[in-house]
Design a protein around this motif. Structure first.
Motif, PDB file in Angstrom:
ATOM      1  N   TRP A  15      -4.503   8.938 -10.828  1.00 37.85           N
ATOM      2  CA  TRP A  15      -4.332   7.810  -9.907  1.00 37.85           C
ATOM      3  C   TRP A  15      -5.314   6.684 -10.220  1.00 37.85           C
TER       4      TRP A  15
ATOM      5  N   LEU B 298      -4.278   2.830 -10.857  1.00 40.42           N
ATOM      6  CA  LEU B 298      -4.701   1.959  -9.761  1.00 40.42           C
ATOM      7  C   LEU B 298      -4.669   0.472 -10.111  1.00 40.42           C
TER       8      LEU B 298
ATOM      9  N   ALA C 201      -1.184  -0.884  -9.771  1.00 43.60           N
ATOM     10  CA  ALA C 201      -0.794  -1.009  -8.367  1.00 43.60           C
ATOM     11  C   ALA C 201      -1.396  -2.270  -7.750  1.00 43.60           C
ATOM     12  N   CYS C 202      -2.646  -2.560  -8.120  1.00 41.15           N
ATOM     13  CA  CYS C 202      -3.285  -3.793  -7.620  1.00 41.15           C
ATOM     14  C   CYS C 202      -2.578  -5.027  -8.175  1.00 41.15           C
TER      15      CYS C 202
ATOM     16  N   PHE D  76       0.556   2.571  -3.841  1.00 48.75           N
ATOM     17  CA  PHE D  76      -0.706   3.309  -3.870  1.00 48.75           C
ATOM     18  C   PHE D  76      -0.588   4.776  -3.473  1.00 48.75           C
TER      19      PHE D  76
ATOM     20  N   LEU E 255       0.838  -1.203   0.000  1.00 49.84           N
ATOM     21  CA  LEU E 255       0.000   0.000   0.000  1.00 49.84           C
ATOM     22  C   LEU E 255       0.873   1.253   0.000  1.00 49.84           C
TER      23      LEU E 255
END
Length: 541
Positions: free
Chosen positions: A83, A87, A90-91, A21, A17
């Motif tokens: 973002w 996203l 990032a996941c 993120f 995270l």
């Protein structure tokens, strides 16, 4: 053991995270992102979900799964939020970390070492870059890592045979649907060879049916889109396929040894990664020699297979970093257990590597103060970053003196987290192009004055993304096709010259110049291709 399992897994997700993120919109959109985000936007705005496009031109070079995920994220959170577009990547990076951790536990190493290896992976330079960037490499390798996790269980155990085969097939197919056979070749094939050498395939008599299901499911999930596009738009598909195949043997050609410095792509773990590759040195020091042999074979085979391909780019080394993180964990685990008792001939590498990191942390407050153009809120980010990095640097030196390597390792991961959470907002202080002018301003002007904007003979993905919608090109197949409008706008590359003969029936007026470069023209990295001269053309009476 269960509480430790949950503790390590939750801690790993927490680090993901922080690394993947936070401050996802800190960096400006690069050329690969502009292509991918542009395709996602055209899915939403032009309904091009299957026959994918960029600038309203067929773009079948890349399979659509990551683009679909990005478009869905943009639909939910808003395409105006950068973002939201990053996203899904990032996941995917978090999925890679969790699947690597779960996989590591299968090869009979401790959960603590699995945790160490996963932390090395998520704090490696190019995995950080890919997990925070709208490029599709992180998707294909993350999905393949999940497939490998289930396949390893399929190979070793007859329990949950069909579950493992089906889930492995689905994620294998997702990997192909993300970037074709890239991960199959660079991550899965070296894994398969390393597994055959170290663990060997045993007793498949009861597994053939499940194996067939795995293969069929992988092919159906991975290839259906290619078949659909081949049937729905055969001319464009074949032309693009031909160009892509030609690029593999004629574009970005590098010598076989180009990837030999592959371990440097791990960034802060460069030196430990190199030491971990010294098999004669480490083989009798690791806790599980068989697992170490498997990890190092997987890493080296991946590099060799990538080296065979003539086309080479640094970002193609991403799949190597996955087994290399696992491989490096054996050296780090050795240091965890034995650092205090090592002789200086083994310790100096640790002192040099982590002492350098500590020195950078201590020096940051002084160097950044003079290098950054600080103002307003950026003083706060500078202060937070400086305090954290300075403290980490002092702490690393303290624990080096106390021979407590575990503290040093976790502080190093904290160093990366600090840079991303507190340091990334400072990137804005490096943006200093006085001539910057967004193409979004041109779009507003075109809408207000009701004229259409065209490109002359090429388009820049970043320009199309910034403009907000496709810009049609006048030169097609070496032929100039003039618009029907009485008056229109025309973007011209600044390195080209507009030819009055081509537009003899029009009055031509240069109106403005647009520059999408974020950095100063005097600095390296400034790109002319991000600039355009803007003309207004009007038919003569």
């Amino acid at each position: 053991m269960k509480p430790k399992f949950h503790r390590y897994l939750l801690a790993l997700i927490g680090v993901c995270l922080l690394i993947f993120f936070f401050n996802l919109d800190a960096l400006y959109v690069n050329i690969m992102e502009a292509r991918n985000f542009g395709s996602a936007r055209e899915m939403l705005h032009l309904d091009h979900w299957l026959l994918t496009t960029l600038n309203d031109i067929p773009r079948y070079e890349k399979p659509p799964l990551p683009t679909w995920l990005t478009a869905i994220s943009a639909k939910i959170f808003g395409i105006e939020h950068l973002w939201a577009l990053r996203l899904p990547a990032a996941c995917a990076a978090t999925l890679l970390a969790v699947s690597l951790y779960k996989f590591s536990a299968l090869i009979n190493i401790t959960r603590k070492q699995a945790f160490i290896g996963s932390l090395i992976a998520v704090s490696s330079f190019y995995i950080i870059f890919s997990g925070r960037n709208g490029q599709w490499d992180i998707f294909t390798h993350s999905f393949m890592m999940v497939a490998i996790y289930f396949l390893f269980q399929f190979f070793r155990d007859e329990r949950k045979l069909w579950r493992n085969a089906v889930l492995a097939g689905l994620f294998f197919g997702f990997s192909i649907l993300s970037k074709g056979p890239v991960s199959l070749y660079a991550l899965f094939l070296p894994f398969l060879i390393a597994y055959a050498i170290v663990y060997k395939f045993q007793d498949f008599r009861k597994k053939w049916g499940a194996l067939v299901v795995f293969l069929v499911l992988s092919l159906v999930v991975g290839l259906w889109w290619f078949v659909y596009v081949r049937l729905a738009d055969p001319i464009a598909f074949l032309e693009i396929t031909k160009d892509e195949a030609a690029n593999w043997g004629s574009y970005n050609i590098r010598p076989f040894y180009y990837y030999w410095s592959f371990f440097t792509q791990s960034g802060i773990w460069t030196i430990p990664s190199l030491v971990a590759l010294l098999y004669p040195y480490l083989k009798n020091k690791v806790s599980n020699k068989k697992a170490y042999k498997f990890a190092i074979l997987w890493t080296v085979l991946s590099v060799i297979l990538l080296s065979i391909i003539p086309e080479k780019k640094s970002r193609y080394l991403l799949p190597v970093l996955i087994p290399m993180a696992l491989n490096t964990s054996f050296y780090i685990e050795y240091l965890f257990s034995n650092f205090s008792g090592l002789k200086m001939k083994e310790k100096w590498v640790v002192y040099f590597n982590f002492g350098l990191i500590a020195t950078i942390g201590i020096a940051f407050p002084f160097g950044a103060y003079f290098m950054l153009d600080l103002d307003g809120i950026y003083y706060l980010w500078y202060a937070l970053t400086s305090i954290a990095l300075f403290g980490i640097g002092i702490s690393i030196f303290y624990y080096l003196r106390k021979n407590r390597f575990s503290k040093i390792f976790y502080l190093t991961v904290g160093f990366i987290c600090t840079v991303i959470v507190f340091g990334f907002p400072l990137i804005d202080t490096l943006i200093d192009n006085p001539n910057y002018k967004s193409f979004a301003e041109l779009k507003k002007q075109a809408e207000n004055k009701q004229f259409t904007v065209y490109e002359y003979n090429s388009f820049g993905p970043e320009i199309i993304w910034d403009y907000g919608e496709p810009i049609h090109i006048l030169i097609k197949n070496d032929s100039l096709s003039l618009p029907k409008e009485e008056e229109f706008g025309l973007l011209f590359n600044v390195t080209d010259t507009i030819s009055p003969e081509e537009f003899s029936g029009y009055s031509i007026k240069k109106v403005d110049q647009y520059d999408l470069n974020q950095i100063n023209p005097q600095k390296s990295g400034y790109k002319d291709r991000l600039m355009r001269d803007f003309y207004m053309l009007k038919k003569k009476d």
